[in-house]
Design a protein around this motif. Structure first.
Motif, PDB file in Angstrom:
ATOM      1  N   LEU A 118      -1.038  50.223  -6.923  1.00  0.00           N
ATOM      2  CA  LEU A 118      -0.103  51.202  -6.106  1.00  0.00           C
ATOM      3  C   LEU A 118       0.006  50.160  -5.046  1.00  0.00           C
ATOM      4  O   LEU A 118      -0.717  49.819  -4.416  1.00  0.00           O
ATOM      5  CB  LEU A 118      -1.180  52.247  -5.699  1.00  0.00           C
ATOM      6  CG  LEU A 118      -0.592  53.364  -4.649  1.00  0.00           C
ATOM      7  CD1 LEU A 118       0.694  54.228  -5.521  1.00  0.00           C
ATOM      8  CD2 LEU A 118      -1.464  54.479  -4.112  1.00  0.00           C
ATOM      9  N   LYS A 119       1.513  50.316  -4.671  1.00  0.00           N
ATOM     10  CA  LYS A 119       2.107  49.739  -3.582  1.00  0.00           C
ATOM     11  C   LYS A 119       3.059  50.451  -2.704  1.00  0.00           C
ATOM     12  O   LYS A 119       3.391  51.712  -3.141  1.00  0.00           O
ATOM     13  CB  LYS A 119       2.665  48.447  -4.024  1.00  0.00           C
ATOM     14  CG  LYS A 119       3.806  48.667  -4.958  1.00  0.00           C
ATOM     15  CD  LYS A 119       4.392  47.316  -5.504  1.00  0.00           C
ATOM     16  CE  LYS A 119       3.435  46.693  -6.766  1.00  0.00           C
ATOM     17  NZ  LYS A 119       4.051  45.751  -7.548  1.00  0.00           N
ATOM     18  N   GLY A 120       3.856  49.919  -1.598  1.00  0.00           N
ATOM     19  CA  GLY A 120       4.912  50.579  -0.967  1.00  0.00           C
ATOM     20  C   GLY A 120       5.918  49.696  -0.701  1.00  0.00           C
ATOM     21  O   GLY A 120       5.935  48.487  -0.529  1.00  0.00           O
ATOM     22  N   ALA A 121       7.096  50.092  -0.708  1.00  0.00           N
ATOM     23  CA  ALA A 121       8.346  49.559  -0.643  1.00  0.00           C
ATOM     24  C   ALA A 121       8.669  49.460   0.943  1.00  0.00           C
ATOM     25  O   ALA A 121       8.223  49.840   1.553  1.00  0.00           O
ATOM     26  CB  ALA A 121       9.681  50.295  -1.182  1.00  0.00           C
ATOM     27  N   GLY A 122       9.377  48.086   1.054  1.00  0.00           N
ATOM     28  CA  GLY A 122       9.905  48.026   2.349  1.00  0.00           C
ATOM     29  C   GLY A 122       8.653  47.296   3.372  1.00  0.00           C
ATOM     30  O   GLY A 122       8.211  46.407   2.739  1.00  0.00           O
ATOM     31  N   LYS A 123       8.928  47.377   4.479  1.00  0.00           N
ATOM     32  CA  LYS A 123       7.957  46.736   5.536  1.00  0.00           C
ATOM     33  C   LYS A 123       6.729  47.187   5.443  1.00  0.00           C
ATOM     34  O   LYS A 123       5.774  46.264   5.948  1.00  0.00           O
ATOM     35  CB  LYS A 123       8.647  46.879   6.974  1.00  0.00           C
ATOM     36  CG  LYS A 123       9.950  46.389   7.061  1.00  0.00           C
ATOM     37  CD  LYS A 123      10.418  46.692   8.393  1.00  0.00           C
ATOM     38  CE  LYS A 123      12.014  45.868   8.574  1.00  0.00           C
ATOM     39  NZ  LYS A 123      12.481  46.091   9.983  1.00  0.00           N
ATOM     40  N   VAL A 124       6.202  48.185   5.171  1.00  0.00           N
ATOM     41  CA  VAL A 124       4.865  48.774   5.115  1.00  0.00           C
ATOM     42  C   VAL A 124       4.308  49.411   3.965  1.00  0.00           C
ATOM     43  O   VAL A 124       5.058  49.988   2.979  1.00  0.00           O
ATOM     44  CB  VAL A 124       4.470  49.663   6.438  1.00  0.00           C
ATOM     45  CG1 VAL A 124       5.219  49.261   7.562  1.00  0.00           C
ATOM     46  CG2 VAL A 124       5.281  50.867   6.027  1.00  0.00           C
ATOM     47  N   PHE A 125       3.036  49.598   3.687  1.00  0.00           N
ATOM     48  CA  PHE A 125       2.421  50.125   2.549  1.00  0.00           C
ATOM     49  C   PHE A 125       2.549  51.848   2.909  1.00  0.00           C
ATOM     50  O   PHE A 125       3.365  52.695   1.979  1.00  0.00           O
ATOM     51  CB  PHE A 125       0.974  49.905   2.674  1.00  0.00           C
ATOM     52  CG  PHE A 125       0.335  50.914   1.293  1.00  0.00           C
ATOM     53  CD1 PHE A 125       0.287  50.622   0.257  1.00  0.00           C
ATOM     54  CD2 PHE A 125      -0.832  51.822   1.836  1.00  0.00           C
ATOM     55  CE1 PHE A 125      -0.437  51.353  -0.975  1.00  0.00           C
ATOM     56  CE2 PHE A 125      -1.333  52.723   0.952  1.00  0.00           C
ATOM     57  CZ  PHE A 125      -1.144  52.103  -0.622  1.00  0.00           C
ATOM     58  N   CYS A 126       1.980  52.331   3.829  1.00  0.00           N
ATOM     59  CA  CYS A 126       2.203  53.797   4.060  1.00  0.00           C
ATOM     60  C   CYS A 126       1.778  53.969   5.372  1.00  0.00           C
ATOM     61  O   CYS A 126       0.751  53.932   6.188  1.00  0.00           O
ATOM     62  CB  CYS A 126       1.563  54.684   3.137  1.00  0.00           C
ATOM     63  SG  CYS A 126       1.576  56.395   3.331  1.00  0.00           S
ATOM     64  N   ALA A 127       2.705  54.888   6.141  1.00  0.00           N
ATOM     65  CA  ALA A 127       2.378  55.427   7.538  1.00  0.00           C
ATOM     66  C   ALA A 127       1.887  56.819   7.705  1.00  0.00           C
ATOM     67  O   ALA A 127       1.755  57.102   8.775  1.00  0.00           O
ATOM     68  CB  ALA A 127       3.661  55.257   8.380  1.00  0.00           C
ATOM     69  N   GLY A 128       1.335  57.385   6.692  1.00  0.00           N
ATOM     70  CA  GLY A 128       0.703  58.699   6.680  1.00  0.00           C
ATOM     71  C   GLY A 128       1.681  59.625   6.573  1.00  0.00           C
ATOM     72  O   GLY A 128       2.576  59.798   5.919  1.00  0.00           O
TER      73      GLY A 128
END
Length: 262
Positions: free
Chosen positions: A53-63
């Protein structure tokens, strides 16, 4: 139309990507629905042995999506019904992770904050890029991260969790590894390769054994010591009776590679 949670299969490893970089992959209503649907899909897919499980762009997940939450206040009940439903649905998604038959590895970069940190804490394993920051920062805006607290307190020591929750301060990837929130920290450019290597290591094991073992792992955590041993013993007995486990043991004795049916 772009999927909010993209699915890519690389052999027996499934890669899920939170795909809303413009919102820092916030866990909006739509994102939670998409994540739930993907987990349901993968839970029924016996060809998948590991999930990343990963996040696209600059961050993983901001909540959570704070703008969406504020709009929930426009209801006649000032948002009580919406907030109750939101946190209930988020909790359901988080609880799907330990009940999935496959190990789930969080591949984390940038930041993982509030419910994003909760998501990391809910995963079975986590690999983070150097420079990643983790926080449960809701207290800084007057909202104690009570639901992220549930996963966090099950992943890190009590005093570490309480400090994070009450100060709202970030911890580094290195600190996250030291306290047990993540397993490995690697240079950013090596993040994908390092996560894949871990996933491939897990995928090379007997899938049936990992599946039954993961389930027993979470079951025994909630039990007293004697009950946990009794339960684990029963699970091991059943595991020993698998055809492929018998073959694995015999192959070890004979110093050869097992001929597993999986």
């Amino acid at each position: 139309m772009t999927d909010l949670v993209e699915l890519e299969k690389r052999g027996v490893i499934a890669h899920l990507t939170l795909n809303s970089p413009g919102s820092l992959n916030a866990l909006s209503d739509a994102m939670l629905d998409a994540l739930k649907a993907r987990f349901e899909e993968l839970g029924a897919d016996s060809s998948v042995k590991v999930v990343v499980l990963k996040g696209a762009g600059k961050v993983f997940c901001a909540g959570h999506d704070l703008k969406e939450m504020q709009r929930g206040r426009e209801a006649e009940d000032k948002g009580r019904g919406y907030f109750t439903d939101l946190f209930t649905r988020c909790a359901e998604v988080m609880q799907m992770i330990p009940t999935l038959p496959q190990p789930v590895i969080a591949e984390v970069h940038g930041i993982a904050t509030a419910a994003g940190c909760q998501l990391v804490a809910s995963c079975d394993l986590a690999v983070a890029a150097e420079g990643t920051r983790f926080g449960v920062n809701g207290v800084n805006i007057g909202l104690f991260c009570s639901t992220p607290m549930v996963a966090l307190t099950r992943a890190v020591p009590r005093k570490v969790a309480f400090e994070m929750l009450t100060t709202g301060e970030f911890i580094s990837a290195e600190r996250a590894r030291a306290v047990g929130l993540v397993n490995r920290v690697v240079p950013h450019e090596e993040l994908d390769a390092a996560t894949n290597q871990l996933a491939e290591t897990l995928a090379a094991k007997l899938g049936a054994a990992v599946k039954v073992g993961k389930r027993a792992f979470y079951e025994q955590i909630e039990m007293g010591l004697a009950e946990a041993y009794a339960h684990a013993g029963a699970v091991m007995t059943e595991n020993m009776l698998y055809r492929d486990t018998a073959e694995g043991v015999q192959a070890f004795i004979e110093k050869r590679k097992p001929d597993w049916a999986e």
